[in-house]
Design an enzyme around this catalytic site. Structure first.
Site, mmCIF file in Angstrom:
data_model
loop_
_atom_site.group_PDB
_atom_site.id
_atom_site.type_symbol
_atom_site.label_atom_id
_atom_site.label_comp_id
_atom_site.label_asym_id
_atom_site.label_seq_id
_atom_site.Cartn_x
_atom_site.Cartn_y
_atom_site.Cartn_z
ATOM 1 N NE ARG A 119 20.468 -39.803 -17.716
ATOM 2 C CZ ARG A 119 21.509 -39.003 -17.749
ATOM 3 N NH1 ARG A 119 22.246 -38.910 -18.842
ATOM 4 N NH2 ARG A 119 21.826 -38.268 -16.695
ATOM 5 C CB THR A 397 23.449 -32.384 -23.420
ATOM 6 O OG1 THR A 397 23.830 -32.866 -22.137
ATOM 7 C CG2 THR A 397 22.232 -33.114 -23.890
ATOM 8 C CB ILE A 416 28.840 -38.624 -24.086
ATOM 9 C CG1 ILE A 416 29.348 -37.405 -24.870
ATOM 10 C CG2 ILE A 416 28.484 -39.767 -25.014
ATOM 11 C CD1 ILE A 416 30.567 -37.682 -25.725
ATOM 12 C CG ASN A 417 27.418 -35.928 -17.758
ATOM 13 O OD1 ASN A 417 26.509 -35.112 -17.730
ATOM 14 N ND2 ASN A 417 28.108 -36.241 -16.679
ATOM 15 C CG ASP A 439 24.179 -36.545 -14.949
ATOM 16 O OD1 ASP A 439 24.900 -35.636 -14.513
ATOM 17 O OD2 ASP A 439 23.625 -36.487 -16.061
ATOM 18 C CB SER A 468 18.698 -36.785 -17.399
ATOM 19 O OG SER A 468 18.904 -35.851 -18.442
ATOM 20 N N GLY A 489 23.037 -28.265 -21.967
ATOM 21 C CA GLY A 489 23.418 -27.282 -20.963
ATOM 22 C C GLY A 489 23.389 -27.773 -19.535
ATOM 23 N N GLY A 490 23.373 -29.108 -19.323
ATOM 24 C CA GLY A 490 23.404 -29.599 -17.951
ATOM 25 C C GLY A 490 22.266 -29.053 -17.124
#
Length: 587
Positions: A119, A397, A416-417, A439, A468, A489-490
């Site tokens: 991360r 993602t 990369i968010n 995040d 995360s 998918g966050g």
């Protein structure tokens, strides 16, 4: 009449597909009932890919082919995963990356599990209030777009560490497919062309009018089938090929990255790059109906959340109740509500704070969390807080799954968010930077881009990893490899994986059916359940709303699953999501 014949034919096909993989006839009764009701359970009728010797399921066909190329050359699943990762950095700039980070869970064919946390980290010059104005209010967009939004990348260090520990083929051989794709070009899919066109204005805004990457010289639209050649990225990959870690964190690439940060007001320094190190973590393990579930520890919240959700619903007869029935959906939503509240309160980087992992996963704790569940009505998120632990002091993602002929497996999620990260493209190197700083809890109680609310445990600190939702997961049955699963998918990552596992184990779907199945999501705050069109019958929606649930149909889709199921005869079923360009390739 024709419509009636078509409906009956479709029904027979669905029934045949369900029967094909079912262990017992009587277990299909509820599934058949489901099909004849007014639910349409699947997003599409996409079929799984079957093979015996190896399988790669990823977000892009060319990346999956890169992984298979390495398996066919004699590499193992770890080698193939690394090749797939670097190929995604070329062919899937939306989320594939050099400038991001992620997590991987590895199962060796002798049954050993390992996991690595690569991360991103907050730069050394970062501080808790860096995205707040003088009055303590969040400066809108500062943690999302531009140079200050980026954390220190971990992807290159993570893949080098993976190869050092488990690699079989030479590092140079593994990087070949990605370099070839960057030099010779990749044919743009309709989705990728549209994505680059949609973000052209933002790319130019962030990087300047002289931008040469991801935009055409005449600034016209990209077309499906056009070739995207990335010469600077190819040279950057060659430096990584020749010098491994030092080819990114020092030398020319590091100089280019730091220069880019200075140009746009970013704070990543040479010292940040020198100090970055991935962390090997002990994987989290849980049980669900006799299956062993192995997932990622913090700084991912995914493993804890997934195992908590599975434990909370395990006492209930989900198979008997049926897929997305009123009772099944209710216990799943209530489990998700409590787990996301815990995430907000307790979870963060274990290198900086003590996360009470054992307590959060204990049966006694989860029983206590479930005491206020009432099957007659919805809980209120305003009345649900993170649980109390006695004695404790306080998408965008991409995921891919790989299995080789020897039974080694890798579940790897990287990001990369946001879409194309911070939109910053390192001049001279041609890769995108992340916007992972969002995040963190940039201010306690203020939601991030995914609507997730964080608190003190996830505050910004120099060198700290941001929390995360990534949840790379591997499942065993009777000591044998059973499933490799994950998704982008966050905030919806954990719930999408949760449902996918239940679809196979409880509802007896094949791997591809489970991926195709329509999904829903609840994350504590905001207090609502979003669902894909068709995920619930009108009868079920009415019943849930009468109990007080806010049910909102999602305008888009949920999840981008890439999974592999191992059958008793050794066949591998690769299942890639029909909601995007995801493709499984086997041999």
């Amino acid at each position: 009449m024709k419509k009636g014949i078509y409906f009956i034919s479709t029904l027979i096909l669905l029934w045949a597909g369900a029967c094909k993989n079912a262990p017992k006839k009587e277990e299909n009764k509820d599934l058949f009932t489901l099909f004849v009701e007014d639910n349409k359970p699947f997003y599409s009728d996409k079929k799984g890919v079957f093979a015996k010797n190896g399988m790669v399921a990823s977000a892009h066909e060319e990346a999956s082919k890169a992984g298979i190329e390495i398996l066919q050359a004699g590499g193992n699943a770890i080698d193939a995963a690394i090749a797939t990762h670097y190929a995604l950095a070329v062919v899937f700039p939306f989320a594939g990356n050099l400038g991001g980070g992620g997590f991987a869970v590895i199962r060796k064919n002798n049954g050993e599990f390992h996991s690595i946390d690569f991360r991103e980290k907050a730069p050394l010059a970062a501080h808790r209030d860096m995205y707040l104005d003088k009055d303590g209010n969040v400066i809108e967009g500062l943690s999302l777009k531009g140079h200050l939004a980026s954390g220190v990348p971990g992807s290159v260090d993570g893949t080098v560490e993976l190869h050092k520990k488990f690699g079989k083929l030479s590092w140079e051989k593994i990087l070949e497919p990605a370099i070839r794709l960057a030099e010779k070009g990749v044919i743009l899919t309709e989705r990728e062309a549209k994505g680059l066109n949609n973000y052209r204005k933002t790319f130019l805004e962030v990087n300047g009018d002289d931008l040469q990457y991801f935009v055409k010289p005449d600034r016209s639209d990209w077309k499906t089938g056009e070739l995207l050649v990335q010469k600077d990225l190819a040279e950057c990959l060659k430096r990584i090929r020749d010098h491994k870690r030092e080819g990114f964190y020092s030398g020319k690439t590091a100089d280019l990255l730091v220069e880019e940060m200075k140009r746009g007001g970013g704070i990543i320094s040479h010292e940040d790059l020198r100090q970055y190190k991935s962390a090997w973590r002990k994987p989290l393990e849980g049980q669900y109906r006799g299956y062993k579930v192995v997932s990622m520890a913090p700084s991912s919240s995914g493993g804890i959340a997934l195992i908590q959700m599975l434990k909370l619903v395990e006492p209930y007869p989900l198979q008997e109740w049926g897929w997305n029935s009123e009772k099944t959906a209710q216990v799943m939503i209530e489990a998700e509500r409590r787990v996301y509240a815990d995430r907000s309160k307790w979870l963060g980087d274990t290198d900086f704070i003590k996360v009470p992992i054992d307590e959060l996963l204990s049966s006694d704790y989860l029983k206590e969390r479930w005491k206020d569940f009432n099957p007659e009505k919805a809980s209120k998120s305003s009345e649900i807080e993170g649980g109390t632990i006695p004695g404790y002091e306080s998408q965008e993602t991409t995921h891919f799954s790989v299995v080789d002929k020897d039974g080694n497996a890798v579940s790897l999620t990287t990001t990369i968010n946001g879409a194309y990260g911070s939109k910053v493209i390192v001049k001279g190197a041609g890769f995108l930077m992340n916007n992972e700083m969002d995040d963190f809890a940039i201010k306690a109680g203020v939601p991030n881009m995914f609507g997730l609310t964080g608190n003190k445990a996830n505050e910004i600190a120099p060198g700290k990893r941001m929390l995360s939702c990534m949840s790379p997961t591997i499942i065993e049955k009777d000591g044998k490899l059973f499933m490799v699963v994950g998704t982008p998918g966050g905030s919806t990552i954990m719930t999408s994986i949760f449902q996918t596992i239940l679809n196979v184990i409880d509802h007896k779907m094949s791997m591809q059916q489970s991926v195709n199945a329509l999904k829903f999501h609840h994350q504590w705050l905001p207090d609502r359940t979003v669902y894909e069109k068709g995920a619930f019958s009108e009868k079920t929606l009415e019943a849930l709303r009468k109990k007080g649930y806010v049910m909102d149909q999602q305008s888009g889709t949920l999840g981008r699953m890439d999974c592999i199921l191992v059958y008793p005869d050794g066949r591998l079923e690769g299942a890639s999501d029909p909601r995007a360009d995801n493709t499984s390739v086997g041999y």
